[in-house]
Design an enzyme around this catalytic site. Structure first.
Site, mmCIF file in Angstrom:
data_model
loop_
_atom_site.group_PDB
_atom_site.id
_atom_site.type_symbol
_atom_site.label_atom_id
_atom_site.label_comp_id
_atom_site.label_asym_id
_atom_site.label_seq_id
_atom_site.Cartn_x
_atom_site.Cartn_y
_atom_site.Cartn_z
ATOM 1 N N ARG B 129 -3.336 18.611 6.060
ATOM 2 C CA ARG B 129 -4.582 17.821 5.941
ATOM 3 C C ARG B 129 -5.052 17.638 4.508
ATOM 4 N NH1 ARG B 129 -6.245 21.093 10.297
ATOM 5 N NH2 ARG B 129 -5.734 20.119 12.295
ATOM 6 N N LYS B 151 -4.654 4.622 -3.469
ATOM 7 C CA LYS B 151 -4.007 4.067 -2.270
ATOM 8 C C LYS B 151 -2.642 4.712 -2.100
ATOM 9 C CE LYS B 151 -6.065 -0.450 -1.666
ATOM 10 N NZ LYS B 151 -5.778 -1.885 -1.490
ATOM 11 N N GLU B 193 1.379 -7.779 -12.710
ATOM 12 C CA GLU B 193 0.088 -7.156 -12.357
ATOM 13 C C GLU B 193 -0.854 -7.156 -13.564
ATOM 14 O OE1 GLU B 193 -1.197 -5.953 -9.456
ATOM 15 O OE2 GLU B 193 0.541 -5.778 -8.138
ATOM 16 N N LYS B 235 -8.957 -1.756 -13.809
ATOM 17 C CA LYS B 235 -8.824 -1.357 -12.411
ATOM 18 C C LYS B 235 -9.840 -0.269 -12.079
ATOM 19 C CE LYS B 235 -5.936 -0.304 -8.549
ATOM 20 N NZ LYS B 235 -4.615 -0.156 -7.935
ATOM 21 N N GLU B 245 -12.656 0.029 -0.445
ATOM 22 C CA GLU B 245 -12.542 -1.375 -0.074
ATOM 23 C C GLU B 245 -13.521 -1.741 1.036
ATOM 24 O OE1 GLU B 245 -8.431 -2.415 0.874
ATOM 25 O OE2 GLU B 245 -8.288 -3.175 -1.144
ATOM 26 N N ARG B 250 -13.430 -4.531 -4.208
ATOM 27 C CA ARG B 250 -12.081 -4.072 -4.523
ATOM 28 C C ARG B 250 -11.008 -5.072 -4.111
ATOM 29 N NH1 ARG B 250 -9.339 1.965 -4.097
ATOM 30 N NH2 ARG B 250 -7.231 1.204 -4.413
ATOM 31 N N ASN B 254 -6.492 -7.758 -4.934
ATOM 32 C CA ASN B 254 -5.441 -8.309 -4.089
ATOM 33 C C ASN B 254 -5.141 -9.766 -4.392
ATOM 34 O OD1 ASN B 254 -4.386 -6.274 -2.172
ATOM 35 N ND2 ASN B 254 -6.575 -5.951 -1.956
ATOM 36 N N HIS B 257 -1.845 -11.215 -3.559
ATOM 37 C CA HIS B 257 -1.142 -10.258 -2.707
ATOM 38 C C HIS B 257 -1.009 -10.691 -1.253
ATOM 39 C CE1 HIS B 257 -1.339 -7.741 -6.205
ATOM 40 N NE2 HIS B 257 -0.767 -6.736 -5.589
ATOM 41 N N HIS B 261 2.591 -10.199 0.039
ATOM 42 C CA HIS B 261 2.998 -9.323 1.141
ATOM 43 C C HIS B 261 3.810 -10.089 2.182
ATOM 44 C CE1 HIS B 261 -0.478 -6.315 0.200
ATOM 45 N NE2 HIS B 261 0.562 -6.147 -0.585
ATOM 46 N N HIS B 274 8.122 -6.064 -6.324
ATOM 47 C CA HIS B 274 6.737 -6.322 -5.932
ATOM 48 C C HIS B 274 6.031 -7.252 -6.923
ATOM 49 C CE1 HIS B 274 2.777 -5.811 -4.244
ATOM 50 N NE2 HIS B 274 2.326 -5.302 -5.382
#
Lengths: 370, 370
Positions: B129, B151, B193, B235, B245, B250, B254, B257, B261, B274
């Site tokens: 955890r 993330k 990026e 960032k 988010e 935030r 993206n 993106h 994606h 990417h």
């Protein structure tokens, strides 16, 4: 403690800052409570009900009531039993949730016992990096244990609850009518955790359990509501002070559990119910505390008697003590190479002890004739 | 903006309350920085280094330096490439961590690019955890992207990054010397990026990239340090205001993106890097913004030119636009059934737009001759 006070309590608040939530108590009002709760959550796109097949009648009530909200809903049934808390099953859940077009405004509704709560909770914690979830425990054990604290997770083949997250529900609904169909053995398994709260935190509550054991076994509604509410209150007090098990305080909830987890691992999580393993573990922990001069024989007997009165097992001889000791070394409470035990000093108070030797632990595991 | 200012910056702080951490910048001091950082974390029982096989020389430096601390250490090598972000691989990691007797006082050290960071980060978030983790990005993309924001996650067969957690590292170390062995194509992928930060937040920074494109392509050390530090600062500003988010802010990160994606899913995460997919996605997003009357053709061309100067792809014709549209509906940014696009209004500013039709998106995907 006056049982009628707690039995009329309709809500226990769990204060965890921005992660605070309430546990709502009801009797025979599950449908309306669920609708009310979902409405209180703000914008919701969709509902994923993850439920134990065994509580299908309650799931039907929930589905039907939720139809009023005109939200898209999907139901995924899961088998109860520790075997479901596997990597394979969580992966299957993730894929089913994706197929059901679960998005970040979806809410996961978990309906069932501890296994369903742990599994659905971890699915909620990890899908799209975290969804809101509503917990509806339908076993006594889940009502008094997993409804407070936010522990979610799955098992690895060699270690229970080794993977998971602390993920607080948005709300919990406990409706005692959902216990109507609960088998007696499952019910008694829940009583083991309730006895635990008395031993670790509240001598008066322990006395209440002793004085009302018959009524509790007969599921007297007033007693039942009282012991559930009081257990939730006690657990909330602990979790509020140590949400992520970092100060050591929360570890007291693991009284009996270091032994219990090893016993469950030795039996491949199949043979004993969790509460049964905890009852055995508490008896072993008490014996260990006596050995270390922390606890009296008389109090060990008093705990033993209450557990026996609740028809719970208190000994385990189907594995060697050395095997259990070895399994304990995999316990995730092992920290800096040290295994810690939660041991009682008197009924109503426990302490955390490290430095227990293999010989001492094995002595406590051995069945003793008294 | 004076590049020499940022190039001498040795630390960027990411302020997230109790989850705050620092990014330490260095050149050729990886070993000593790692030792210093681990020593600053408080009691540590054990280290699990999860590393990309491709950066083995850097891993050897880290292992050797850490030996001074006399801590037990295990190293698990993982192949880079999106294919490693699978359920099977995370399950394998969990089991290997258990076999290595990883406990709650262990620290996970991630050494590699974005894939390693995402995977090791999710392993750290979910094992027992939640464990502390130290991130050592060794690709330009990971330095400017995954080193800020917490993330972590893995892919499902039908959706990228669909499972994971927000889990902040305890510290990040960026040593630009680790880029020495980075292939040019990987390096340019990281530049995509970096261009993104200019378009969404900082026109001056975009101008700096235009003015210094040659030096940047030649990996001039002063320029390199400046663009990494500035990207991390930008960032961090966003993440500090919207860690999970939830406010929508935030989501500006993206930019490009949603298209990217879908493109990556259409190519089974194999063919394009990417950053390359993001470069294509930014070009498509700019065209969509032009269609919607938000952005000018001139600015689209300006972005296109910079991307082309960095030798990045800007078109994708290996799948039908309709297929890409369908894949976008699985994006986890879909909320309340609505797909949102981040679109520029001018270089240095973007906005969140919903209600884009299939026809509009398809028009933006189509290769245009200009």
């Amino acid at each position: 403690m006056n049982p009628s006070d707690a039995s009329s309590t309709s809500r226990v608040h769990v204060s965890l800052g921005e992660r605070s939530y309430s546990i709502a108590f009801s009797t025979g009002e599950l449908g309306s409570k669920v609708v009310e709760t979902i409405q209180s959550l703000g914008p919701v796109s969709h509902l994923v009900i993850i439920a134990d097949q065994a509580v299908e009648p309650h799931v039907l009530t929930i589905q039907q009531s939720l139809r009023k909200l005109e939200l898209r809903q999907n139901t995924i049934f899961v088998q109860s039993g520790e075997g479901s808390k596997s990597v394979a099953l969580i992966a299957d859940l993730w894929n089913q949730m994706l197929d059901a077009k679960t998005d970040r405004a979806s809410v996961v509704v978990a309906v069932g016992g501890g296994v369903i709560g742990d599994l659905a909770g971890f699915a909620a914690a990890s899908y799209a990096r975290g969804l809101r979830f509503l917990q509806i425990p339908t076993t006594l054990l889940a009502m008094v244990d997993s409804s407070v604290g936010g522990k979610t997770g799955i098992n690895l083949p060699k270690a229970k609850n080794m993977v998971g997250a602390f993920w607080q529900p948005s709300a919990v609904i406990i409706d005692t009518d959902t216990l109507d169909t609960l088998a007696d053995r499952e019910y008694r398994s829940g009583l083991a955790e309730i006895v635990k709260y008395g031993v670790i935190l509240d001598q008066q509550f322990f006395q209440f359990l002793e004085a009302n054991a018959d009524a509790i076994l007969k599921r007297d509604p007033i007693c039942l509501r009282h012991i559930i509410v009081r257990s939730c209150e006690l657990k909330a007090q602990v979790v509020e002070q140590d949400e992520r098990e970092t100060t050591g305080l929360r570890a007291i909830l693991n009284y009996g559990h270091t032994f219990a987890h090893a016993i469950e691992a030795a039996t491949a999580y199949g043979q004993l119910l969790h509460g049964e393993a905890v009852a055995i573990g508490m008896n072993m922990a008490a014996r260990l505390a006596v050995q270390l001069g922390m606890f009296t024989n008389e109090e060990t007997q008093r705990q033993l008697k209450l557990l026996q009165r609740f028809q719970l097992p208190t000994e385990f001889s189907e594995s060697t003590p050395a095997k259990l000791w070895s399994l304990m070394q995999h316990d995730k409470k092992v920290e800096l190479g040290q295994l810690h035990f939660i041991l009682p000093t008197h009924i109503g108070h426990v302490e955390r002890r490290s430095g227990v030797t293999q010989a001492q632990a094995i002595e406590a595991i051995h069945v003793t004739e008294r």
